[in-house]
Design a protein around this motif. Structure first.
Motif, short mmCIF file in Angstrom:
data_model
loop_
_atom_site.label_atom_id
_atom_site.label_comp_id
_atom_site.label_asym_id
_atom_site.label_seq_id
_atom_site.Cartn_x
_atom_site.Cartn_y
_atom_site.Cartn_z
N GLY A 211 0.79 -1.23 0.00
CA GLY A 211 0.00 0.00 0.00
C GLY A 211 0.82 1.27 0.00
N PRO B 212 -1.25 0.89 -5.51
CA PRO B 212 -2.29 1.28 -4.56
C PRO B 212 -2.90 2.62 -4.96
CG PRO B 212 -0.33 0.54 -3.40
CD PRO B 212 0.05 0.64 -4.84
N LYS C 113 -8.89 -1.38 -4.64
CA LYS C 113 -7.70 -0.97 -3.88
C LYS C 113 -6.60 -0.41 -4.76
CE LYS C 113 -7.01 -5.01 -2.14
NZ LYS C 113 -6.39 -6.11 -1.35
N THR C 114 -6.57 -0.81 -6.01
CA THR C 114 -5.47 -0.42 -6.88
C THR C 114 -5.98 0.31 -8.13
OG1 THR C 114 -5.50 -2.51 -8.12
CG2 THR C 114 -4.10 -2.40 -6.14
#
Length: 459
Positions: free
Chosen positions: A328, A353, A368-369
């Protein structure tokens, strides 16, 4: 006939034992009792021409007094040279001083530090190092245009003055015609009275505007100056630098990486082909193994790997990190170096991220990405960065709100997603960062003619 050194080199058999005239500057001058040698350069070639004169000339005494740096016109006969390492020399029949140079001329035939040469940057192109650097800069720029033009891209001139911040970073130079002393005394800024009637700044990127052209021409690219008001004094940061930013419609992240790899290999090979003398010089005096490094890059297969997998590799590595790699989060220089060594070549790190990337990048289904990519190359680290752009209007608006970004002034950019939008991608490459890689000269101040850095705006 008046010839350039480059012309003589290219057709030396045509000019041997013939009278020619050359015009240029004295780089060094060795005088003896009955003859003398002038190291002559006209800037058209990295190589110099040895000029030989003797006491049979009527102005022999005055020639012996010529200073280094002086501009001269020389007529003579080109003959084979007995000196090892040079094919020919010019035996003088006539030499005319065009412009004298005093003895306190700063660029004497000795080793000068790069720091000293920055202080007299207007003269440093006369040294071997910077003759080589700025010729490579010129050739590399031509290579970039050649790559895109041969493939049907439209060259787009992005605006230098803008009211939009592409990166959302806020580190921009403001442009104003307001009297700053009056603003300071009043304690407030009335932008209605400013030139544009609103807050304006120097651009940090031409990407957003380039997207508008990509969605009309399919393939476009920018190549121009960009500006960051970042108070950084590292070897790789400057306040004014040049960026190459292609944008391509109907192109996803994989297609983007294909273009990044092909373009870089093309430019590197072009410089190897067109600047052999300069590359040889850099390889010998600046970075040992530079030529091999560049040739290896051209022959390399570029690895493609997700950011998450990179972090896993780094965490498993038997290395004591200065900065511990974390999921992250961004990666550090030491991580970039390890990854290129791990894969023995250039590496595309993709699917980053979303919380550490810009608002305009396509959000992946995992939530998330984002479909972003950085290219890491051996010996330099990050060289390019790109992404597939978010084509979904609602997702883009939502993301801007999450990042507390105002859509005011960017309505036109959002509308691209409504008016015939499509999958599209692009990338950016800092030109000076490429030049650092091509030359081995590690400081950005030495690959740009007149560097603009914090508290430095000379020349």
């Amino acid at each position: 006939m008046i010839l350039d050194i480059k012309e003589i080199e290219n057709k030396k058999d045509d000019y041997l034992n013939k009278e020619v005239t050359v015009q240029g500057w004295i780089r060094n001058h060795r005088k003896q009792k009955e003859f003398g040698f002038i190291d002559f350069s006209d800037g058209t070639s990295f190589n110099h021409l040895q000029v030989v004169y003797d006491n049979k000339l009527s102005n022999f005494d005055s020639i012996t007094k010529l200073h280094i740096g002086s501009a001269i016109t020389v007529t003579g006969t080109l003959v084979p040279s007995p000196k090892e390492g040079q094919a020919m020399e010019l035996q003088v029949s006539s030499l005319v001083l065009e412009g004298d140079c005093p003895e306190d001329y700063p660029i004497q035939p000795k080793r000068h530090t790069r720091e000293f040469l920055r202080e007299c940057a207007y003269l440093r192109p006369r040294t071997n190092l910077f003759q080589a650097v700025f010729r490579v800069r010129s050739v590399a720029a031509h290579a970039i245009h050649t790559y895109f033009q041969e493939r049907g891209y439209v060259y787009f001139h992005a605006p230098i003055i803008t009211a939009s911040d592409c990166e959302g970073a806020g580190e921009m130079f403001q442009v104003t015609t307001l009297d700053l002393e009056k603003v300071a005394s009043s304690g407030k800024v009335d932008y209605d009275k400013d030139f544009f009637g609103k807050q304006a700044a120097l651009t940090v990127s031409g990407q957003l505007q380039a997207e508008t052209f990509a969605l009309a021409y399919k393939k476009t690219y920018t190549f121009g100056p960009t500006f960051r008001a970042e108070n950084s004094n590292t070897k790789t940061h400057a306040s004014e630098f040049w960026m190459i930013e292609p944008e391509v419609a109907f192109c996803d992240l994989n297609g983007d990486m294909d273009i990044m790899e092909e373009m870089l290999k093309f430019v590197v090979q072009y410089v190897l082909d067109h600047c052999p003398d300069e590359i040889k010089f850099f390889d010998e005096f600046v970075e040992k193994g530079l030529k091999e490094k560049l040739e290896k890059l051209v022959a390399s297969e570029f690895t493609r790997i997700d950011h998450e997998e990179v972090i896993s590799i780094l965490k498993k590595a038997d290395v004591k990190w200065e900065f511990e790699p974390e999921y992250g989060e961004d990666i550090a220089k030491e991580h970039e170096k390890y990854i290129t060594e791990y894969f023995h070549g250039p590496v595309f790190i993709k699917n980053w991220p979303k919380d550490i990337k810009a608002f305009y990048m396509k959000q992946n289904p995992d939530g998330k990405t984002v479909a972003a990519v950085d290219l890491e190359v051996p010996g330099a680290g990050e060289l390019m960065g790109g992404s597939e752009r978010e084509a979904d209007y609602d997702k883009l608006v939502t993301r801007m709100k999450e990042m507390n970004m105002s859509s005011e002034g960017l309505e036109w950019y959002l509308n691209l997603r409504k008016y015939g939008g499509c999958v599209h991608s692009g990338f950016g490459m800092g030109f000076e960062r490429l030049l650092i890689y091509l030359t081995g000269v590690e400081n950005i101040r030495d690959v740009i003619p007149y560097a603009r850095t914090p508290r430095s705006c000379e020349f």
